[in-house]
Design a protein around this motif. Structure first.
Motif, short mmCIF file in Angstrom:
data_model
loop_
_atom_site.label_atom_id
_atom_site.label_comp_id
_atom_site.label_asym_id
_atom_site.label_seq_id
_atom_site.Cartn_x
_atom_site.Cartn_y
_atom_site.Cartn_z
N ALA A 116 -92.50 0.31 -60.92
CA ALA A 116 -92.56 1.58 -60.19
C ALA A 116 -93.92 1.75 -59.52
CB ALA A 116 -92.28 2.74 -61.15
N GLU A 117 -94.96 1.42 -60.27
CA GLU A 117 -96.33 1.58 -59.75
C GLU A 117 -96.58 0.61 -58.57
OE1 GLU A 117 -99.02 0.98 -62.97
OE2 GLU A 117 -100.63 2.12 -62.04
N GLN A 118 -96.19 -0.66 -58.78
CA GLN A 118 -96.39 -1.65 -57.72
C GLN A 118 -95.61 -1.27 -56.45
OE1 GLN A 118 -95.13 -5.49 -59.26
NE2 GLN A 118 -96.22 -5.16 -61.17
N SER A 119 -94.38 -0.84 -56.65
CA SER A 119 -93.55 -0.60 -55.47
C SER A 119 -94.01 0.66 -54.74
CB SER A 119 -92.07 -0.56 -55.81
OG SER A 119 -91.82 0.35 -56.84
N ASP A 120 -94.54 1.63 -55.46
CA ASP A 120 -95.13 2.80 -54.79
C ASP A 120 -96.28 2.37 -53.88
OD1 ASP A 120 -93.40 4.51 -55.98
OD2 ASP A 120 -94.84 5.36 -57.42
N SER A 136 -107.42 -4.44 -68.30
CA SER A 136 -107.74 -3.91 -66.97
C SER A 136 -106.48 -3.70 -66.16
CB SER A 136 -108.71 -4.85 -66.25
OG SER A 136 -108.10 -6.08 -65.98
N GLY A 137 -106.62 -2.91 -65.11
CA GLY A 137 -105.48 -2.56 -64.25
C GLY A 137 -105.55 -1.07 -63.96
N SER A 138 -104.39 -0.48 -63.68
CA SER A 138 -104.36 0.97 -63.52
C SER A 138 -104.42 1.60 -64.91
CB SER A 138 -103.09 1.40 -62.81
OG SER A 138 -101.98 1.12 -63.64
N GLN A 139 -104.69 2.90 -64.96
CA GLN A 139 -104.73 3.59 -66.25
C GLN A 139 -103.40 3.41 -66.99
OE1 GLN A 139 -107.36 4.55 -67.50
NE2 GLN A 139 -108.78 5.27 -65.92
N ALA A 140 -102.31 3.49 -66.23
CA ALA A 140 -100.99 3.37 -66.86
C ALA A 140 -100.78 1.97 -67.43
CB ALA A 140 -99.89 3.70 -65.85
N GLN A 141 -101.24 0.96 -66.65
CA GLN A 141 -101.09 -0.42 -67.13
C GLN A 141 -101.92 -0.64 -68.40
OE1 GLN A 141 -102.24 -2.62 -63.68
NE2 GLN A 141 -100.26 -2.33 -62.66
N ILE A 142 -103.12 -0.10 -68.38
CA ILE A 142 -103.99 -0.27 -69.56
C ILE A 142 -103.34 0.37 -70.78
CG2 ILE A 142 -106.20 0.43 -70.55
CD1 ILE A 142 -107.45 -0.02 -67.79
N ALA A 143 -102.79 1.54 -70.59
CA ALA A 143 -102.14 2.24 -71.70
C ALA A 143 -100.98 1.40 -72.24
CB ALA A 143 -101.65 3.61 -71.25
N GLU A 144 -100.20 0.85 -71.32
CA GLU A 144 -99.04 0.05 -71.70
C GLU A 144 -99.47 -1.22 -72.45
OE1 GLU A 144 -96.78 -0.73 -68.22
OE2 GLU A 144 -94.90 -1.04 -69.32
N GLN A 145 -100.47 -1.91 -71.86
CA GLN A 145 -100.95 -3.15 -72.49
C GLN A 145 -101.52 -2.88 -73.87
OE1 GLN A 145 -103.92 -4.88 -69.87
NE2 GLN A 145 -102.62 -4.60 -68.07
#
Lengths: 477, 477
Positions: free
Chosen positions: A298-302, B291-300
């Motif tokens: 979702a993030e990438q495609s946005d 590293s990445g977006s805040q959402a990616q970091i949270a997920e990782q």
């Protein structure tokens, strides 16, 4: 087959003696063939060159058997040509000096799958499809995906790549080590199975892309990747090639890990519509794939949607389920055959230029102008994230004029790619066809270094003679 | 300095004639030095070998100047040794046959930064720190980060890597092309600037890791990466090395793109606590970066936290702001110097084994048992995601017994790594010190292939003689 696409006057043929053939027959029985049909099949690839059959074909089952053939042939200085599935496109397999073709198709064992190391070791004849079938259920896959279901050995030999390269790299990036048979008939492993090493010269990368001219590749340890949690495919049209290309480059600059990014030009879309009776917009079009978790997708495609909009991109068509994704990508999968139908009975001279990303749009625009100026019919599509694009120059195989015009275009394209800081071949390799471009690309001294390596590792020119940096100098088709 | 760590009886010295020195002085003026202090500095690296000074040092400014030096020296068959910042650790720089040291430190121009291509071209003497300073504000960075602020040329020569490798790859993976000066004094560019190529043998990867023995590297085009949107650092303790290692491997298998994953063993934590007066838990500890977006970091981090818990990992200490992250990672940054303080006045014999991921925990456990059995003091830490770990064997530099015991341990460790499918050196290179391991690792025939390449590209053994695959055969320290 065409005079224009025959190799130059054949160098002295180095045929095996009757004794050598008898020796191979004794050792390999039915697995040594001199049947005309088998020889013809093994002297033919996907290029337009007239076939050049070897004198015998041996179907090997192991590195040791391969070493036996090499030792037997070395005694008589008889050439050896490796053969996977025969899908190479630049005349790589043609037995221009005769010799023995070593067919690896029966050497197709997956020797080890190591999920803990994210690697697998295969015999050279295992195809990418066979490896991925063996990996089913492990959670891992092998990423390199050229058009054909090529053998891993052949993919190593030609430094293959494909639509997954933008995310997972080329064959070079997915290689841990090789087993090769050298000119002295020894079996050598080029490196350990560690993920990195600084222990001496990089033999693995020297053999990768050597097109069978430095030794025969018998086994490979390759990297595996975990299947992403989810995938999504998208298709989006753009007002121009430049807009489509810039959308991909900006996405990469933003750190979006695109899984795939293929561009088809307007002419390719016309071909697809005619072939598949679809009504796709006949504009430059990106076929994209995103992968990761649902949130990541979702993030990438946005991000990419926003970038696309800023370049005049149209609405995104989306697909999430495997069958839907496959349907959405059908035009890309059928592009090659659809394009051939633009000119029934034609064959394609397929170019393979690859340039730095920032030069890609400009290089494609100049190339399309060149095609228009010379009245050539050539759909263009490319692995945009790698800077690599193919022109399918459609020619009547019986027209010497059309073939010559296509070759002249190919030469101009290579020179254009070099001016833009690029290479004559991103993924197809040199074979017979591109040898005369190597000196332009690497300079005389660069080619001299390559020839010195060839001479050092294959002093009697046993392995696939006449290819890459043939001792006799550049060869024009 | 120690008899045990002197190179073997020096091969015939090939000193420059007074004429040659005069010629270099005339051309380079003050930039040609024969001062004893300068010679000594250039004959010394970070290894324990006694210095072996060259006969002259020339500070070059360009590929053309480098070619001039090579041509001048080639006439007299005088050795040439490239020098970046002198941070190599295996005796790479020692002028074992004398000769001229070519110092690249004044060749430190960043020649081009190309955000559109995600590449930069630098002169060989640019350090990784200088390149990253030049990239400030562009949104991109150069990822390869060995311990020292090494020169890019030196990092290419030794196939360097560092803590970023788990995410961004080694120097090999971040290299587009090189400019090298060959034995005939020609300036050659090894490849185009395209992201991928199948145009002939891979000269770029042949020179990368060649340790200056095939030619002198004068320029490099490297890959850049976009700065991630955000970073987070974490530290977590584990009940055992195996638990910590398995946590990293499972995270990689799950596709978590860890930015960094360093393990420090319990002894290293003791050293850190003593050195920095901290009270960290003295258990095997992972230093992680996401590293990445805040959402990616949270997920990782959710994924890794779950995996860590299943291996008995403790609570995660987190840091998000740059200064906090730096503070949290301080123990890792100071580990080397903290460890040396465990035994005041000691030096470290630092090992560099690298094994397949699945064998890493076992290999470290066996190694720690070996250290205990032989009463050696050696903290262990590693780039776990690469399978690479270092033992800092602390020895009294004046004790022949301790040094011999450390060398014997190093030999056992290499043999253990090879049994586990690994390599004697993940990132430090061969230099003088590891030559006698190459035949064990690659077999006699593998080393023979490397020697054939050396002979082909440097027939008069001009470049860094006595290193990697010295013509005279294996050398023991």
């Amino acid at each position: 087959m065409l005079a224009e696409l025959s190799p130059p006057a054949r160098a002295q043929r180095r045929a095996p003696s009757p004794d050598l053939i008898a020796r191979l027959r004794q050792h390999f029985g039915e697995r040594c063939s001199t049947s005309q049909a088998v020889l013809l099949q093994h002297g033919t690839d996907e290029s337009a060159y007239a076939p050049q059959p070897p004198d015998a074909v041996v179907y090997v089952h192991s590195s040791e058997e391969t070493a036996f053939v090499v030792q037997a042939c070395a005694r008589e200085r008889v050439p050896l040509i490796g053969f996977g599935v025969g899908s190479s496109v630049e005349g790589h397999l043609l037995a221009v000096e005769g010799g023995v073709c070593v067919d690896f198709s029966q050497m197709n064992q997956v020797l080890a799958i190591r999920p803990g190391d994210l690697t697998a070791t295969v015999q050279a004849g295992v195809t990418r499809g066979q490896l991925n079938a063996a990996l089913a259920g492990t959670g891992f896959f092998f990423s390199v995906d050229p058009g054909a279901d090529a053998s891993i050995g052949g993919m190593v030999a030609t430094a293959a790549s494909g639509t997954n390269t933008v995310r997972y790299g080329t064959m070079r990036d997915n290689l841990v080590n090789l087993t090769v048979v050298t000119a002295s008939g020894e079996v050598v492993r080029t490196a350990s199975r560690a993920r990195k090493s600084a222990a001496g010269y990089n033999l693995t990368q020297l053999y990768c892309g050597s097109e069978g001219t430095l030794g025969l590749i018998t086994e490979a340890t390759v990297r595996l990747h975990p299947h992403p949690e989810a995938c999504a495919a998208a298709v989006v049209h753009f007002p121009s090639v430049r807009a489509a290309v810039d959308c991909v480059i900006e996405s990469i600059q933003m750190g979006v890990p695109l899984a795939r990014a293929e561009m088809l030009d307007a002419l390719t879309l016309c071909a697809v519509n005619a072939h598949s009776r679809t009504t796709l917009s006949e504009h430059p079009t990106l076929f994209l794939e995103f992968s990761g978790s649902q949130a990541q997708i979702a993030e990438q495609s946005d991000t990419v949607r926003e970038i696309a909009a800023s370049h005049g991109g149209g609405d995104f068509a989306w697909a999430h389920l495997p069958e839907e994704r496959s349907r959405l990508w059908t035009p890309r999968h059928h592009a090659y055959f659809a394009c051939l139908q633009l000119k029934p009975g034609s064959r394609s001279l397929t170019t393979d230029a690859c340039v730095p990303l920032s030069a890609l749009a400009q290089c494609i625009e100049e190339t399309q102008a060149d095609l228009a100026e010379h009245g050539l019919l050539a759909p263009v599509f490319g692995h945009v994230g790698d800077g690599n694009f193919h022109c399918l120059v459609l020619v009547d195989p019986d027209s010497a004029t059309e073939n010559a015009a296509a070759e002249a275009f190919s030469q101009r394209l290579v020179q254009r790619a070099l001016r833009h800081g690029g290479t004559c071949t991103g993924e197809h390799g040199v074979g017979l066809h591109k040898q005369h471009y190597l000196a332009e690309e690497h300079g005389a001294e660069g080619v001299a270094l390559m020839r010195a390596v060839k001479q050092a590792l294959d002093p009697h020119n046993l392995f696939n003679p006449g290819k890459v940096v043939a001792a006799a100098g550049p060869q024009h088709p």
